[in-house]
Design a protein around this motif. Structure first.
Motif, PDB file in Angstrom:
ATOM      1  N   ASN A  96       0.827  -1.203   0.000  1.00  0.00           N
ATOM      2  CA  ASN A  96       0.000   0.000   0.000  1.00  0.00           C
ATOM      3  C   ASN A  96       0.861   1.253   0.000  1.00  0.00           C
ATOM      4  OD1 ASN A  96       0.393   1.006   2.907  1.00  0.00           O
ATOM      5  ND2 ASN A  96      -0.218  -1.119   3.257  1.00  0.00           N
ATOM      6  N   GLY A  98       0.560   3.622   2.298  1.00  0.00           N
ATOM      7  CA  GLY A  98       0.458   4.214   3.619  1.00  0.00           C
ATOM      8  C   GLY A  98      -0.941   4.311   4.158  1.00  0.00           C
ATOM      9  N   ASP A 100      -3.976   1.787   4.758  1.00  0.00           N
ATOM     10  CA  ASP A 100      -4.248   0.353   4.714  1.00  0.00           C
ATOM     11  C   ASP A 100      -5.581   0.040   5.383  1.00  0.00           C
ATOM     12  OD1 ASP A 100      -4.201  -2.378   4.649  1.00  0.00           O
ATOM     13  OD2 ASP A 100      -2.407  -2.614   5.889  1.00  0.00           O
ATOM     14  N   ASP A 119       4.656  -0.865   2.817  1.00  0.00           N
ATOM     15  CA  ASP A 119       4.220   0.518   2.590  1.00  0.00           C
ATOM     16  C   ASP A 119       5.305   1.220   1.776  1.00  0.00           C
ATOM     17  OD1 ASP A 119       3.631   3.220   2.728  1.00  0.00           O
ATOM     18  OD2 ASP A 119       3.711   3.350   4.912  1.00  0.00           O
ATOM     19  N   TYR A 121       5.192   4.351   0.589  1.00  0.00           N
ATOM     20  CA  TYR A 121       5.075   5.813   0.610  1.00  0.00           C
ATOM     21  C   TYR A 121       6.438   6.464   0.796  1.00  0.00           C
ATOM     22  CZ  TYR A 121       3.932  10.498   2.251  1.00  0.00           C
ATOM     23  OH  TYR A 121       3.874  11.851   2.420  1.00  0.00           O
ATOM     24  N   ASP A 122       6.698   7.471  -0.052  1.00  0.00           N
ATOM     25  CA  ASP A 122       7.928   8.266   0.006  1.00  0.00           C
ATOM     26  C   ASP A 122       7.516   9.732   0.026  1.00  0.00           C
ATOM     27  OD1 ASP A 122      10.234   9.760  -0.542  1.00  0.00           O
ATOM     28  OD2 ASP A 122      11.100   8.220  -1.826  1.00  0.00           O
ATOM     29  N   ARG A 135      -2.650   8.833   5.592  1.00  0.00           N
ATOM     30  CA  ARG A 135      -1.666   8.133   6.423  1.00  0.00           C
ATOM     31  C   ARG A 135      -1.861   8.424   7.907  1.00  0.00           C
ATOM     32  NH1 ARG A 135       2.844   5.942   4.622  1.00  0.00           N
ATOM     33  NH2 ARG A 135       4.070   6.702   6.372  1.00  0.00           N
ATOM     34  N   SER A 138      -4.677   6.016   9.103  1.00  0.00           N
ATOM     35  CA  SER A 138      -4.653   4.628   8.666  1.00  0.00           C
ATOM     36  C   SER A 138      -4.307   3.698   9.823  1.00  0.00           C
ATOM     37  CB  SER A 138      -3.622   4.440   7.546  1.00  0.00           C
ATOM     38  OG  SER A 138      -3.502   3.080   7.188  1.00  0.00           O
ATOM     39  N   VAL A 140      -2.460   0.331  11.066  1.00  0.00           N
ATOM     40  CA  VAL A 140      -1.206  -0.285  10.649  1.00  0.00           C
ATOM     41  C   VAL A 140      -1.222  -1.755  11.019  1.00  0.00           C
ATOM     42  CG1 VAL A 140       1.301  -0.247  10.853  1.00  0.00           C
ATOM     43  CG2 VAL A 140       0.020   1.901  10.926  1.00  0.00           C
ATOM     44  N   THR A 144       4.212  -4.192   9.590  1.00  0.00           N
ATOM     45  CA  THR A 144       4.249  -3.559   8.268  1.00  0.00           C
ATOM     46  C   THR A 144       5.642  -2.997   8.019  1.00  0.00           C
ATOM     47  OG1 THR A 144       1.900  -2.980   8.271  1.00  0.00           O
ATOM     48  CG2 THR A 144       3.341  -1.668   6.855  1.00  0.00           C
ATOM     49  N   GLN A 146       8.323  -0.669   5.866  1.00  0.00           N
ATOM     50  CA  GLN A 146       8.520   0.444   4.942  1.00  0.00           C
ATOM     51  C   GLN A 146       9.446  -0.014   3.827  1.00  0.00           C
ATOM     52  OE1 GLN A 146       6.836   3.294   5.863  1.00  0.00           O
ATOM     53  NE2 GLN A 146       7.230   4.157   3.843  1.00  0.00           N
TER      54      GLN A 146
END
Length: 250
Positions: A96, A98, A100, A119, A121-122, A135, A138, A140, A144, A146
């Motif tokens: 995902n 970020g 979920d 995840d 996401y950046d 985010r 969300s 978690v 999870t 990164q």
């Protein structure tokens, strides 16, 4: 643990995450009404503009309620269209951006499988205000991980299923999308599947989201991205007129 979804949670999420668009739209409507009172310009043109703005503000919420609250999206009954043999699924990846809402549901549907959640996401690359807000609220899933969009920390050919659920459109760069999907190809077993669910940049979504449909990508772009990543099959199953399930195998 499960996500207990409230009534209209899907449409309320859309409204909350995209509230900057609604503040802007309501502000424009107010200026139009004021200017019409001051300058007395054409009533016909005034109502055309007002109706257009109201359509653009309200229709996305109606469609979002239909897709996310009333269509059964979070019941995962659409998995029946993906020809998955539950007994053969041992390793699942859910990736995902970020936000979920699906990992606990996936685990419920595949209780005997090992589920890994990633995840991608950046903050420097994925700058959409909506995903930044999402985010913050969300849930978690435990453990999870990164990840970078070009590196999934998992062994080659280890995944039976890779879920990409309403997430990969947040990768705006086509080159980045291809690098990400190459990693999915590397990790997916030869007889495994990548299951991606996305809105498309097509006519139904234009009717639903007007100019907002440009946030999504066309079927052609997704097909080319999967092909350039090495996948040999690219099957589409429609889930409502506004969502597509793509089933891809190495």
């Amino acid at each position: 643990m499960e996500i207990n979804r409230r009534k209209f949670q899907g449409v309320l999420n859309i409204l909350s995450f995209n509230r900057h668009f609604y503040f802007f739209g309501i502000g424009i409507l107010a200026l139009m009404i004021i200017s019409h009172q001051i300058f007395h310009w054409s009533d016909f043109l005034f109502w055309i503009i007002i109706i257009s703005f109201l359509y653009g503000l309200i229709m996305p919420l109606i469609v979002s309620a239909y897709v996310y609250d009333f269509s059964g999206y979070y019941d995962f009954k659409w998995l029946k269209n993906c020809a998955i043999n539950d007994s053969e699924v041992k390793q699942i990846l859910n990736i995902n951006a970020g936000f979920d809402e699906t990992s606990f549901i996936i685990k419920k549907n595949f209780p005997n499988a090992d589920l890994k959640v990633f995840d991608f996401y950046d903050a420097e690359r994925h700058t959409e205000p909506a995903i930044i807000r999402a985010r913050k609220v969300s849930m978690v899933y435990p453990d999870t991980q990164q990840m970078k969009s070009n590196l999934i920390v998992s062994d080659d050919h280890s995944g039976d299923l890779i879920f990409l659920l309403s997430a990969v459109h947040e990768i705006r760069s086509n080159d980045e999308k291809i690098q990400f999907l190459k990693e999915c190809y590397r990790v997916c077993k030869p007889n495994g599947k990548v299951i991606m669910v996305e809105h498309l940049r097509d006519f139904p979504n234009f009717l639903a989201f007007s100019v907002g449909f440009t946030h999504f990508f066309s079927k052609r772009i997704w097909r080319n991205a999967f092909k350039n990543s090495g996948f040999t099959t690219f099957e589409e199953v429609k889930f409502t007129p506004f969502m597509s399930i793509f089933i891809c195998t190495p």
